[in-house]
Design a protein around this motif. Structure first.
Motif, PDB file in Angstrom:
ATOM      1  N   GLU A 113     -22.243  29.086  -0.580  1.00 11.04           N
ATOM      2  CA  GLU A 113     -23.279  28.166  -0.134  1.00 11.04           C
ATOM      3  C   GLU A 113     -22.834  27.607   1.199  1.00 11.04           C
ATOM      4  OE1 GLU A 113     -26.263  27.039  -1.118  1.00 11.04           O
ATOM      5  OE2 GLU A 113     -26.225  28.673  -2.576  1.00 11.04           O
ATOM      6  N   SER A 114     -23.613  27.786   2.249  1.00  6.79           N
ATOM      7  CA  SER A 114     -23.223  27.164   3.509  1.00  6.79           C
ATOM      8  C   SER A 114     -24.276  26.119   3.860  1.00  6.79           C
ATOM      9  CB  SER A 114     -23.105  28.202   4.620  1.00  6.79           C
ATOM     10  OG  SER A 114     -24.355  28.738   4.889  1.00  6.79           O
ATOM     11  N   ALA A 115     -23.780  24.996   4.388  1.00 10.15           N
ATOM     12  CA  ALA A 115     -24.685  23.891   4.702  1.00 10.15           C
ATOM     13  C   ALA A 115     -25.572  24.260   5.885  1.00 10.15           C
ATOM     14  CB  ALA A 115     -23.853  22.665   5.025  1.00 10.15           C
ATOM     15  N   LEU A 116     -26.757  23.627   5.958  1.00  7.37           N
ATOM     16  CA  LEU A 116     -27.663  23.881   7.092  1.00  7.37           C
ATOM     17  C   LEU A 116     -27.138  23.222   8.357  1.00  7.37           C
ATOM     18  CD1 LEU A 116     -31.187  23.466   5.444  1.00  7.37           C
ATOM     19  CD2 LEU A 116     -29.964  25.556   5.986  1.00  7.37           C
ATOM     20  N   THR A 117     -26.382  22.145   8.166  1.00  7.19           N
ATOM     21  CA  THR A 117     -25.741  21.501   9.324  1.00  7.19           C
ATOM     22  C   THR A 117     -24.328  21.095   8.932  1.00  7.19           C
ATOM     23  OG1 THR A 117     -26.548  19.342   8.630  1.00  7.19           O
ATOM     24  CG2 THR A 117     -27.873  20.495  10.298  1.00  7.19           C
ATOM     25  N   CYS A 118     -23.496  20.939   9.964  1.00  6.87           N
ATOM     26  CA  CYS A 118     -22.205  20.301   9.723  1.00  6.87           C
ATOM     27  C   CYS A 118     -21.924  19.435  10.937  1.00  6.87           C
ATOM     28  CB  CYS A 118     -21.109  21.321   9.454  1.00  6.87           C
ATOM     29  SG  CYS A 118     -21.004  22.573  10.691  1.00  6.87           S
ATOM     30  N   GLN A 119     -21.108  18.445  10.761  1.00  6.13           N
ATOM     31  CA  GLN A 119     -20.995  17.414  11.804  1.00  6.13           C
ATOM     32  C   GLN A 119     -20.041  17.794  12.937  1.00  6.13           C
ATOM     33  OE1 GLN A 119     -23.176  14.965  11.978  1.00  6.13           O
ATOM     34  NE2 GLN A 119     -23.953  16.079  10.190  1.00  6.13           N
ATOM     35  N   SER A 120     -18.954  18.465  12.611  1.00  5.12           N
ATOM     36  CA  SER A 120     -17.999  18.762  13.689  1.00  5.12           C
ATOM     37  C   SER A 120     -17.197  20.030  13.418  1.00  5.12           C
ATOM     38  CB  SER A 120     -17.032  17.587  13.869  1.00  5.12           C
ATOM     39  OG  SER A 120     -16.224  17.487  12.725  1.00  5.12           O
ATOM     40  N   LEU A 121     -16.804  20.635  14.520  1.00  9.72           N
ATOM     41  CA  LEU A 121     -15.975  21.840  14.451  1.00  9.72           C
ATOM     42  C   LEU A 121     -14.824  21.633  15.435  1.00  9.72           C
ATOM     43  CD1 LEU A 121     -15.385  24.850  13.896  1.00  9.72           C
ATOM     44  CD2 LEU A 121     -17.101  25.438  15.573  1.00  9.72           C
ATOM     45  N   GLN A 122     -13.596  21.704  14.910  1.00 13.51           N
ATOM     46  CA  GLN A 122     -12.455  21.352  15.764  1.00 13.51           C
ATOM     47  C   GLN A 122     -11.415  22.463  15.808  1.00 13.51           C
ATOM     48  OE1 GLN A 122     -10.306  17.966  14.316  1.00 13.51           O
ATOM     49  NE2 GLN A 122      -8.891  17.970  16.041  1.00 13.51           N
ATOM     50  N   LEU A 123     -10.982  22.787  17.016  1.00 15.61           N
ATOM     51  CA  LEU A 123      -9.841  23.687  17.176  1.00 15.61           C
ATOM     52  C   LEU A 123      -8.680  22.824  17.636  1.00 15.61           C
ATOM     53  CD1 LEU A 123     -11.142  26.872  19.057  1.00 15.61           C
ATOM     54  CD2 LEU A 123     -11.256  26.333  16.648  1.00 15.61           C
ATOM     55  N   SER A 124      -7.550  22.943  16.962  1.00 14.53           N
ATOM     56  CA  SER A 124      -6.413  22.099  17.325  1.00 14.53           C
ATOM     57  C   SER A 124      -5.190  22.968  17.615  1.00 14.53           C
ATOM     58  CB  SER A 124      -6.150  21.135  16.167  1.00 14.53           C
ATOM     59  OG  SER A 124      -4.936  20.488  16.358  1.00 14.53           O
ATOM     60  N   GLY A 125      -4.834  23.038  18.883  1.00 13.47           N
ATOM     61  CA  GLY A 125      -3.641  23.794  19.300  1.00 13.47           C
ATOM     62  C   GLY A 125      -3.716  25.280  18.999  1.00 13.47           C
ATOM     63  N   VAL A 140     -14.859  32.832  21.214  1.00 13.70           N
ATOM     64  CA  VAL A 140     -15.973  32.871  20.259  1.00 13.70           C
ATOM     65  C   VAL A 140     -15.534  33.516  18.948  1.00 13.70           C
ATOM     66  CG1 VAL A 140     -18.143  34.088  19.822  1.00 13.70           C
ATOM     67  CG2 VAL A 140     -17.871  32.748  21.899  1.00 13.70           C
ATOM     68  N   LYS A 141     -14.736  34.581  19.057  1.00 11.12           N
ATOM     69  CA  LYS A 141     -14.285  35.260  17.832  1.00 11.12           C
ATOM     70  C   LYS A 141     -13.387  34.331  17.009  1.00 11.12           C
ATOM     71  CE  LYS A 141     -14.706  39.901  19.705  1.00 11.12           C
ATOM     72  NZ  LYS A 141     -13.996  40.919  20.461  1.00 11.12           N
ATOM     73  N   ILE A 142     -12.604  33.492  17.708  1.00 12.92           N
ATOM     74  CA  ILE A 142     -11.766  32.531  16.970  1.00 12.92           C
ATOM     75  C   ILE A 142     -12.646  31.465  16.338  1.00 12.92           C
ATOM     76  CG2 ILE A 142     -10.037  30.718  17.222  1.00 12.92           C
ATOM     77  CD1 ILE A 142      -8.677  32.460  19.282  1.00 12.92           C
ATOM     78  N   LEU A 143     -13.589  30.945  17.141  1.00 14.54           N
ATOM     79  CA  LEU A 143     -14.471  29.893  16.623  1.00 14.54           C
ATOM     80  C   LEU A 143     -15.203  30.369  15.374  1.00 14.54           C
ATOM     81  CD1 LEU A 143     -16.073  28.483  19.901  1.00 14.54           C
ATOM     82  CD2 LEU A 143     -14.855  27.140  18.172  1.00 14.54           C
ATOM     83  N   ALA A 144     -15.678  31.630  15.414  1.00 13.31           N
ATOM     84  CA  ALA A 144     -16.472  32.155  14.303  1.00 13.31           C
ATOM     85  C   ALA A 144     -15.604  32.636  13.135  1.00 13.31           C
ATOM     86  CB  ALA A 144     -17.357  33.285  14.800  1.00 13.31           C
ATOM     87  N   GLY A 145     -14.276  32.540  13.286  1.00 15.68           N
ATOM     88  CA  GLY A 145     -13.387  32.924  12.177  1.00 15.68           C
ATOM     89  C   GLY A 145     -13.139  34.422  12.090  1.00 15.68           C
ATOM     90  N   LEU A 146     -13.477  35.169  13.156  1.00 16.06           N
ATOM     91  CA  LEU A 146     -13.236  36.619  13.116  1.00 16.06           C
ATOM     92  C   LEU A 146     -11.789  36.951  13.487  1.00 16.06           C
ATOM     93  CD1 LEU A 146     -16.550  37.870  14.731  1.00 16.06           C
ATOM     94  CD2 LEU A 146     -15.852  38.108  12.354  1.00 16.06           C
ATOM     95  N   GLU A 159      -3.170  32.427  15.716  1.00 17.45           N
ATOM     96  CA  GLU A 159      -1.765  32.714  15.387  1.00 17.45           C
ATOM     97  C   GLU A 159      -1.008  31.400  15.272  1.00 17.45           C
ATOM     98  OE1 GLU A 159       0.024  35.051  18.466  1.00 17.45           O
ATOM     99  OE2 GLU A 159      -0.989  33.905  20.023  1.00 17.45           O
ATOM    100  N   VAL A 160      -1.440  30.422  16.071  1.00 18.55           N
ATOM    101  CA  VAL A 160      -0.888  29.068  15.985  1.00 18.55           C
ATOM    102  C   VAL A 160      -2.088  28.127  15.967  1.00 18.55           C
ATOM    103  CG1 VAL A 160       0.578  27.353  17.142  1.00 18.55           C
ATOM    104  CG2 VAL A 160       1.071  29.786  17.420  1.00 18.55           C
ATOM    105  N   GLY A 161      -1.909  26.956  15.370  1.00 20.44           N
ATOM    106  CA  GLY A 161      -2.975  25.954  15.414  1.00 20.44           C
ATOM    107  C   GLY A 161      -3.857  25.998  14.177  1.00 20.44           C
ATOM    108  N   GLU A 162      -4.794  25.049  14.164  1.00 18.06           N
ATOM    109  CA  GLU A 162      -5.648  24.880  12.980  1.00 18.06           C
ATOM    110  C   GLU A 162      -7.102  24.783  13.387  1.00 18.06           C
ATOM    111  OE1 GLU A 162      -4.218  24.804  10.174  1.00 18.06           O
ATOM    112  OE2 GLU A 162      -2.237  23.870  10.323  1.00 18.06           O
ATOM    113  N   ILE A 163      -7.970  25.124  12.430  1.00 17.73           N
ATOM    114  CA  ILE A 163      -9.409  24.919  12.635  1.00 17.73           C
ATOM    115  C   ILE A 163      -9.873  23.938  11.559  1.00 17.73           C
ATOM    116  CG2 ILE A 163     -11.676  26.015  12.630  1.00 17.73           C
ATOM    117  CD1 ILE A 163     -10.440  28.574  13.578  1.00 17.73           C
ATOM    118  N   PHE A 164     -10.706  22.986  11.972  1.00 25.28           N
ATOM    119  CA  PHE A 164     -11.261  22.025  11.012  1.00 25.28           C
ATOM    120  C   PHE A 164     -12.778  22.071  11.072  1.00 25.28           C
ATOM    121  CE2 PHE A 164      -7.139  20.512  12.279  1.00 25.28           C
ATOM    122  CZ  PHE A 164      -6.563  20.023  11.117  1.00 25.28           C
TER     123      PHE A 164
END
Ligand SMILES: Nc1ncnc2c1ncn2[C@@H]1O[C@H](COP(=O)(O)OP(=O)(O)OP(=O)(O)O)[C@@H](O)[C@H]1O
Length: 548
Positions: free
Chosen positions: A319-331, A374-380, A384-389
Motif C-alpha cells: 500500500e503506498s500513500a497518495l502523498t507523503c510529507q518529506s523525502l530526505q537524502l542524508s550523506g 534520480v535513480k537513488i531518489l527512486a530507490g533503484l 553506498e553511504v548515507g541514508e534515505i528517509f
C-alpha cells in the motif's frame, strides 16, 4: 553447479520416481534380451517361456510409458521453472548489476541458454531411458559371467576414458562458441536499434557487417564446427569400440579361457543390442554438454548472488500513500565501480530534503549525475553511504520495495506499457478520457478496458502517454527526467505552467530534471549538479538562477 543442485533439490521426488520406473523398464528390456538369447540357443517351445516373454513385453510397455511421460513432464517443468527463475532473478537484481551485465548478455541467456536447455530437456527422457537399459544390460552381463564382465568393463572403461579425453576438448570449444553468442546478441541489438544510422552511413555499415558481425559469426561457426567435429569423432570412436568389445568376446577370449558358447552368444547379442542406445546417448551428448555450458553461463551472470532477498518478495502487495510529507537524502553517495578507479564517477555526498507540494528542478551539464541522483531518489540504486528517509522514517533494505512504490518516474529512456495495471490504479475510463483531452491525445488514442488503443505515436506523444500513465497511478512522488525536451513549445509551456503546478497543488513531491532555463522561475527549488556534487541549491529566487 549450484543451479543444477538447486534444480535437483526441487525435483528430486519425480526424478526418483522416473528413475525407478526407468530402471524397471530397463531391467525388463534386459529380461527380454535374456529370453531371446536363451531361445536362440535352445529353440524348444515352452508355453511358460512364451507367456513370460509376452508378459515382459506388456510390462516394458507400461513401465516405459510411465517413465518417459514422467521425464517429459519433469524436463518441461524444469525449463519452465528455469525461465521463471531467471526472469524473477533479473527483476530482483539490483539495477547497477544489470546495467553492468548489459542487455545483450541478459537476452542471450534468457533466449539462447533457455532454448539450449529446452532442447536438452527434450532428449533427456530418452537419454535417461537408455541409461537405465545400459545399466541393466551390464548387470545382466555381470550375472552371466563375472570374470567376463570384468574384462568387458575394463575395455568399456578405457573406451569411456578415451571418449572423455576427446570430448573435453569439444566442451572447451562449446564454451568459446557460447561466449561469441553474447557478442552476437550485442550486434543483433545494434542492427535493430541502429538501423537508421547504419542505412545512412555506408562505411559504418560495412565496418559493422565485416569487422563486427561477420567476424563474430565466423568465430561462432568455427568454434561450433570444432566442437561438433570432435564430438562426431568421439561418437564414431565410441561406436566402433563396441564392435571391438564384441571382437574381444568372440575371437580373443576363447583363446585365453574356455567359455561356454551359450554365454558367449548371450554376451554378443546383448552388446550388439546395446549399440543402439549407446549410439543415441553419444549423439545427444553434445546437446547435454551445451546444456551444461548454458547452466554455467546463467550462473556466471551471478543473478542469484546479486538478487537481494528483499527484492525477491515480488508477489507482495504494497500500500503506498497518495502523498507523503518529506523525502530526505542524508550523506548519500554512489560510485560506478565498474569504471577504472581513477575514472570512476562518484555522486555525492548529497544532503537534501524535499517536501510535499514543492516543485524541485535538478539542472546541470551532461554527465553531472542528474539521472544517477534520480535513480537513488527512486530507490533503484542503493546508497553506498548515507541514508534515505521518507516521512522521517529511515528506509532499511527490507523497506526498499515498499519505498519504491511511492514513485512515478518517467525516465529519459522510458518504456511505455500498453496496458495499465488491472485493479491497482484508480483508473476509470472517464478519468483516462479526461487526461487524454488534457494531454491533447484524445484525437489519437482511446483508452478502454485498461488498454491504450495504440502506442504508434511520435516520441513527444509517447511521453505524454507515459505521463497519463503516471497520472493514473497517482503516486506520492513524481519524477520527470528531461520530460519536456521532446515537447513542442506550446505543450512545454503547458507542462511547466499547468501540469507541474497541478501536481504540486495535489500535495505531490515533484522533481524534474530540466535544461529549460526559461522555466526555472516556475520551480520552488533549483538544484544544480556539477560532476556529482551539488554546486547550487536554492529555494526559488529569480536572481539566483542566473548561474546558467
Ligand atoms: N551504468 C553506468 N555505469 C558506469 N558509469 C555510469 C553509468 N551511468 C552513468 N555513468 C557515469 O556517471 C556519469 C553521470 O551520468 P548521469 O547519467 O547521471 O548524468 P546526467 O547528468 O544525467 O547526464 P545527461 O544530462 O547527459 O543525461 C556519467 O558521466 C558516466 O560516466
Amino acid at each position: 553447479m549450484n543451479l543444477l543442485k538447486q534444480l535437483l533439490n526441487s525435483f528430486w521426488k519425480p526424478l526418483v520416481l522416473a528413475t525407478i520406473t526407468g530402471l524397471i523398464s530397463g531391467i525388463t528390456t534386459t529380461g527380454l534380451i535374456a529370453v531371446i538369447s536363451g531361445k536362440i540357443i535352445n529353440p524348444t517351445f515352452t508355453l511358460q517361456l512364451t507367456g513370460f516373454f509376452f508378459g515382459l513385453c506388456f510390462f516394458k510397455l507400461t513401465t516405459g510409458i510411465i517413465s518417459r511421460v514422467l521425464l517429459i513432464r519433469l524436463s518441461q517443468k524444469i525449463v519452465l521453472d528455469l525461465r521463471m527463475m531467471l526472469s524473477r532473478q533479473i527483476l530482483a537484481s539490483p539495477l547497477f548489476h544489470l546495467e553492468y551485465l548489459g542487455n545483450h548478455r541478459i537476452l542471450a541467456s534468457l533466449i539462447d541458454d533457455i532454448e539450449t536447455l529446452a532442447k536438452a530437456a527434450q532428449v533427456l527422457p530418452a537419454f535417461c531411458g537408455d541409461i537405465a537399459i545400459v545399466t541393466s544390460c551390464l548387470l545382466y552381463l555381470a550375472w552371466l559371467s563375472p570374470i567376463l564382465f570384468i574384462i568387458i568393463l575394463s575395455s568399456i572403461s578405457i573406451g569411456i576414458f578415451s571418449y572423455q579425453v576427446i570430448s573435453n576438448r569439444a566442451f572447451r570449444y562449446l564454451k568459446q562458441a557460447r561466449s561469441q553468442q553474447d557478442k552476437l546478441f550485442k550486434y543483433v541489438n545494434t542492427l535493430t536499434a541502429g538501423i537508421k544510422e547504419l542505412k545512412l552511413n555506408q562505411q559504418r555499415r560495412q565496418n559493422f557487417l565485416i569487422d563486427g558481425l561477420y567476424d563474430t559469426a565466423q568465430n561462432y561457426r568455427r568454434h561450433n564446427i570444432n566442437s561438433m567435429t570432435i564430438f562426431a569423432v568421439a561418437a564414431t570412436w565410441g561406436h566402433i569400440l563396441f564392435f571391438l568389445v564384441v571382437g574381444i568376446v568372440l575371437f580373443g577370449l576363447p583363446l585365453i579361457s574356455s567359455i561356454q558358447p551359450a554365454i558367449l552368444s548371450s554376451y554378443a547379442i546383448t552388446i550388439i543390442y546395446l549399440i543402439s542406445p549407446l549410439d543415441y546417448m553419444m549423439s545427444v551428448l553434445p546437446m547435454i554438454s551445451g546444456a551444461i555450458v548454458a547452466l554455467q553461463t546463467i550462473e556466471a551472470l551471478q543473478l542469484s548472488l546479486a538478487s537481494s532477498p528483499q527484492e525477491t518478495l515480488l508477489n507482495f502487495e504494497f500500500e503506498s500513500a497518495l502523498t507523503c510529507q518529506s523525502l530526505q537524502l542524508s550523506g548519500v553517495t554512489h560510485t560506478y565501480y565498474h569504471e577504472p578507479e581513477d575514472r570512476a564517477f562518484k555522486l555525492g555526498e548529497i544532503n537534501l530534503t524535499l517536501f510535499a507540494g514543492e516543485i524541485t528542478f535538478i539542472a546541470g551539464g551532461n554527465g553531472s549525475g542528474k539521472s544517477t541522483l534520480v535513480k537513488i531518489l527512486a530507490g533503484l540504486y542503493f546508497p553506498e553511504v548515507g541514508e534515505i528517509f521518507l516521512d522521517n522514517q529511515r528506509i532499511t533494505s527490507e523497506m526498499r520495495e515498499w519505498y519504491r512504490q511511492h514513485f512515478s518516474v518517467i525516465f529519459s529512456d522510458f518504456y511505455l506499457f500498453e496496458t495499465l495495471l488491472k485493479g491497482k490504479t484508480t483508473a476509470t475510463d472517464k478519468k483516462a478520457d479526461d487526461y487524454l483531452i488534457k494531454l491533447q491525445l484524445d484525437k489519437k488514442v482511446r483508452f478502454r478496458n485498461n488498454e491504450f488503443s495504440t502506442n504508434v505515436l511520435s516520441q513527444g506523444e509517447r511521453k505524454r502517454l507515459a505521463l497519463l500513465n503516471a497520472y493514473l497511478e497517482d503516486k506520492a512522488i513524481f519524477i520527470f527526467d528531461e520530460w519536456a525536451s521532446d515537447q513542442d513549445p506550446i505543450f512545454k509551456n503547458i507542462f511547466y505552467t499547468q501540469l507541474l503546478p497541478e501536481l504540486k497543488a495535489r500535495g505531490k513531491i515533484v522533481i524534474a530534471i530540466t535544461h529549460d532555463d526559461q522555466y526555472f522561475h516556475t520551480c520552488d527549488r533549483l538544484i544544480k549538479l556539477d560532476y556529482g556534487k551539488v554546486v547550487y541549491d536554492s529555494m526559488n529566487s529569480v536572481s539566483a538562477l542566473s548561474f546558467t
